[in-house]
Design a protein around this motif. Structure first.
Motif, PDB file in Angstrom:
ATOM      1  N   PRO A 134      73.589  66.162  37.355  1.00 46.77           N
ATOM      2  CA  PRO A 134      73.735  66.782  38.640  1.00 46.77           C
ATOM      3  C   PRO A 134      72.405  66.881  39.516  1.00 46.77           C
ATOM      4  O   PRO A 134      71.405  67.355  38.661  1.00 46.77           O
ATOM      5  N   GLY A 135      72.418  66.756  40.604  1.00 43.28           N
ATOM      6  CA  GLY A 135      71.267  66.980  41.524  1.00 43.28           C
ATOM      7  C   GLY A 135      70.549  65.531  41.685  1.00 43.28           C
ATOM      8  O   GLY A 135      69.805  65.429  42.510  1.00 43.28           O
ATOM      9  N   GLU A 136      70.918  64.520  40.643  1.00 42.73           N
ATOM     10  CA  GLU A 136      70.126  63.210  41.005  1.00 42.73           C
ATOM     11  C   GLU A 136      70.810  62.681  41.888  1.00 42.73           C
ATOM     12  O   GLU A 136      71.799  62.380  42.404  1.00 42.73           O
ATOM     13  N   ALA A 137      69.762  61.565  42.487  1.00 41.59           N
ATOM     14  CA  ALA A 137      70.131  60.617  43.558  1.00 41.59           C
ATOM     15  C   ALA A 137      70.987  59.409  43.026  1.00 41.59           C
ATOM     16  O   ALA A 137      70.473  58.780  42.002  1.00 41.59           O
ATOM     17  N   LEU A 138      71.996  58.947  43.827  1.00 39.55           N
ATOM     18  CA  LEU A 138      72.575  57.717  43.620  1.00 39.55           C
ATOM     19  C   LEU A 138      71.833  56.741  44.133  1.00 39.55           C
ATOM     20  O   LEU A 138      70.856  56.822  45.235  1.00 39.55           O
ATOM     21  N   PRO A 139      71.864  55.381  43.843  1.00 43.12           N
ATOM     22  CA  PRO A 139      71.192  54.308  44.655  1.00 43.12           C
ATOM     23  C   PRO A 139      71.759  54.365  45.941  1.00 43.12           C
ATOM     24  O   PRO A 139      72.823  55.052  46.202  1.00 43.12           O
ATOM     25  N   SER A 140      71.012  53.799  46.638  1.00 40.45           N
ATOM     26  CA  SER A 140      71.331  53.577  48.283  1.00 40.45           C
ATOM     27  C   SER A 140      72.551  52.892  48.432  1.00 40.45           C
ATOM     28  O   SER A 140      73.060  52.087  47.629  1.00 40.45           O
ATOM     29  N   GLU A 141      73.042  53.060  49.708  1.00 44.96           N
ATOM     30  CA  GLU A 141      74.435  52.230  49.981  1.00 44.96           C
ATOM     31  C   GLU A 141      74.024  50.679  49.712  1.00 44.96           C
ATOM     32  O   GLU A 141      75.100  50.027  49.315  1.00 44.96           O
ATOM     33  N   GLN A 142      72.992  50.326  50.281  1.00 43.03           N
ATOM     34  CA  GLN A 142      72.733  48.883  50.366  1.00 43.03           C
ATOM     35  C   GLN A 142      72.612  48.519  48.873  1.00 43.03           C
ATOM     36  O   GLN A 142      73.227  47.389  48.562  1.00 43.03           O
ATOM     37  N   SER A 143      72.078  49.166  48.259  1.00 44.15           N
ATOM     38  CA  SER A 143      71.993  48.513  46.574  1.00 44.15           C
ATOM     39  C   SER A 143      73.241  48.532  45.966  1.00 44.15           C
ATOM     40  O   SER A 143      73.746  47.535  45.180  1.00 44.15           O
ATOM     41  N   LEU A 144      74.089  49.725  46.220  1.00 38.13           N
ATOM     42  CA  LEU A 144      75.362  49.972  45.515  1.00 38.13           C
ATOM     43  C   LEU A 144      76.269  48.802  46.334  1.00 38.13           C
ATOM     44  O   LEU A 144      77.187  48.065  45.253  1.00 38.13           O
ATOM     45  N   ALA A 145      76.127  48.401  47.443  1.00 37.11           N
ATOM     46  CA  ALA A 145      76.846  47.128  48.092  1.00 37.11           C
ATOM     47  C   ALA A 145      76.684  45.872  47.298  1.00 37.11           C
ATOM     48  O   ALA A 145      77.388  45.250  47.048  1.00 37.11           O
ATOM     49  N   LYS A 146      75.229  45.800  47.359  1.00 39.69           N
ATOM     50  CA  LYS A 146      75.122  44.196  46.804  1.00 39.69           C
ATOM     51  C   LYS A 146      75.386  44.343  45.499  1.00 39.69           C
ATOM     52  O   LYS A 146      76.185  43.417  44.953  1.00 39.69           O
ATOM     53  N   GLU A 147      75.252  45.368  44.346  1.00 36.86           N
ATOM     54  CA  GLU A 147      75.794  45.365  43.188  1.00 36.86           C
ATOM     55  C   GLU A 147      77.187  45.032  43.132  1.00 36.86           C
ATOM     56  O   GLU A 147      77.686  44.377  42.022  1.00 36.86           O
ATOM     57  N   LEU A 148      77.922  45.810  43.828  1.00 34.50           N
ATOM     58  CA  LEU A 148      79.384  45.867  43.575  1.00 34.50           C
ATOM     59  C   LEU A 148      79.901  44.543  44.658  1.00 34.50           C
ATOM     60  O   LEU A 148      81.204  44.290  44.387  1.00 34.50           O
ATOM     61  N   GLY A 149      78.957  43.891  45.164  1.00 28.56           N
ATOM     62  CA  GLY A 149      79.916  42.912  45.975  1.00 28.56           C
ATOM     63  C   GLY A 149      80.518  42.945  46.942  1.00 28.56           C
ATOM     64  O   GLY A 149      81.516  42.378  47.422  1.00 28.56           O
ATOM     65  N   VAL A 150      80.317  44.289  47.600  1.00 25.17           N
ATOM     66  CA  VAL A 150      81.073  44.650  48.978  1.00 25.17           C
ATOM     67  C   VAL A 150      80.055  45.231  50.056  1.00 25.17           C
ATOM     68  O   VAL A 150      79.149  45.012  49.717  1.00 25.17           O
ATOM     69  N   SER A 151      80.779  45.196  51.433  1.00 25.21           N
ATOM     70  CA  SER A 151      79.853  45.501  52.401  1.00 25.21           C
ATOM     71  C   SER A 151      79.431  46.942  52.374  1.00 25.21           C
ATOM     72  O   SER A 151      79.919  47.778  51.693  1.00 25.21           O
ATOM     73  N   GLN A 152      78.343  47.139  52.980  1.00 26.72           N
ATOM     74  CA  GLN A 152      77.823  48.438  52.937  1.00 26.72           C
ATOM     75  C   GLN A 152      78.937  49.515  53.573  1.00 26.72           C
ATOM     76  O   GLN A 152      79.073  50.820  53.103  1.00 26.72           O
ATOM     77  N   GLY A 153      79.577  48.920  54.533  1.00 27.27           N
ATOM     78  CA  GLY A 153      80.729  49.770  55.154  1.00 27.27           C
ATOM     79  C   GLY A 153      81.727  50.454  54.199  1.00 27.27           C
ATOM     80  O   GLY A 153      82.353  51.455  54.186  1.00 27.27           O
TER      81      GLY A 153
END
Lengths: 239, 239
Positions: free
Chosen positions: B29-48
DNA sequence: GAGTGGTCTAGACCACGCA
DNA sequence: GCGTGGTCTAGACCACTCT
């Protein structure tokens, strides 16, 4: 209340435009709006921006979207209005439908408490609707409903009022109830509760004090419901 | 309950993946997730697509987004947890903060009603927390809280429990309370209410029966609160 | 200035309802 | 088969935060 925009996103402007049109009755309840594409072209924005707004209005239950068909003005049908704001259930969760069992309507000067609750002018007049409702044939609820006579001209002359007033407000007066603020407390049954609900004087009664707000956050209706407390609960899901 | 997907949108899959990670405590709790860009790249989907999911989880109050900073796991802080699910107010709307005024904790076998409410096994054990709460220095609420002993091992040995248990559930046990189902009804005060709340026997009492649900819709806590009814209301906004 | 989320676009393809 | 909303993408630029 609202802060200075300073920066006003496009979709916000589109949102305001569409809400205004709905409020002004550009489309009737149940009627379809133009498609995303045509709205986008007309307003000079992209389809995605229109979509964002339509999705938001759908989340607010002002619109309904049906894939393959179109976007519609949400209707306060009997069913839907009932289950959206009627929170009375059996213990354990079973939803209930109240039946109507007697009603009186009168027009009179607003009292101070009513003017305060509904933000009315000093010399305002109100329509007071008193109704009893039964559940499974047993008297269960006694309600006093107060609305501004000016907002709902002639409402007192209608032969019969629907079970859910909110659909009447919407279709006949163009007023959409989008939220309610309720305060619930417990009281002891009075002699009047005994007459209306058949409960013994001194037994516990649930009192629900509701103010209904229109799309423009205007306080439209004040309703106080007195509920027989054995066998019924006021059920809410908080998220 | 859940129907056959037949067709499973990408964002739905991404949603499930991220919810699982949160549930499994991939971030605190309170911790930051990776940015949209890095999540998108990691999961193989677009930032949108990632954005759509993050926005949805933010609407569910599981995440918080701060422009220019990042996306964070929402914290059930004292303040936030209190105002999110604590619905007691003065008539007219003023929000109240309860103070704690006495608490007992014990572990015992679950009763039938508790097993039913919390979906527990036949031989389950529960932790029962009984607490009194004051408002403005006056006793006002008596609560009995029941949770599965298995879900919260050692909770009974803690020196002091926080005012808002939900933040403890989250930080120490990784359980996020995201919604509650409440049933409210009226009763007459008993001798025990007289002792706990100082009200006269036979005066009206508001009883709030709450089941708290975790992110996975698991029934985590059963809480029955008895509220002195003069000067307090249960306030809720329906939309 | 670099990095984040917030807005906006244009265009593609999919699923659905209906004629 | 057509028109609708639903999903998804790639890329642009804006606003905010921090260094």
């Amino acid at each position: 209340m609202t802060e200075t925009p300073g920066y006003r996103p496009l979709y916000r402007q589109v949102y305001d435009i569409l809400v205004n049109r709905v409020v002004q009755g550009a489309w009737r309840p149940g009627e379809a709006l133009p498609s995303e594409q045509s709205l986008a072209k007309e307003l000079g924005v992209s389809q995605g921006t229109v979509r964002k707004v339509l999705d938001a209005l759908t989340a607010e239950k002002l619109l309904e979207r049906r894939q393959g068909k179109g976007t519609y003005i949400a209707e306060h049908t009997q069913e839907r209005a009932l289950f959206r704001f009627f929170r009375i259930a059996r213990p354990g969760g079973e939803r209930l439908k109240p039946e109507r069992a007697g009603e009186t309507v009168k027009v009179r000067a607003a009292r101070a408490a009513e003017r305060a609750k509904l933000d009315l002018e000093r010399d305002a007049r109100v329509v007071e609707i008193t109704r009893n409702r039964s559940i499974d044939g047993q008297p269960a609820i006694h309600e006093v409903i107060v609305v501004s006579a000016q907002l709902f001209p002639g409402i007192e002359k209608r032969a019969s009022l629907p079970n859910t007033l909110y659909s009447l407000y919407q279709t006949e007066y163009g007023i959409n109830i989008v939220s309610t603020r309720e305060e619930v407390h417990a009281e002891l049954a009075t002699a009047s509760d005994h007459r209306a609900l058949g409960v013994e004087v001194g037994s516990p009664i649930l009192v629900i004090d509701r103010v209904a707000l229109s799309l423009q956050e205007r306080k439209v209706e004040w309703r106080v419901s007195r509920l027989k407390s054995d066998g019924f609960v006021y059920a809410v899901t908080l998220t």
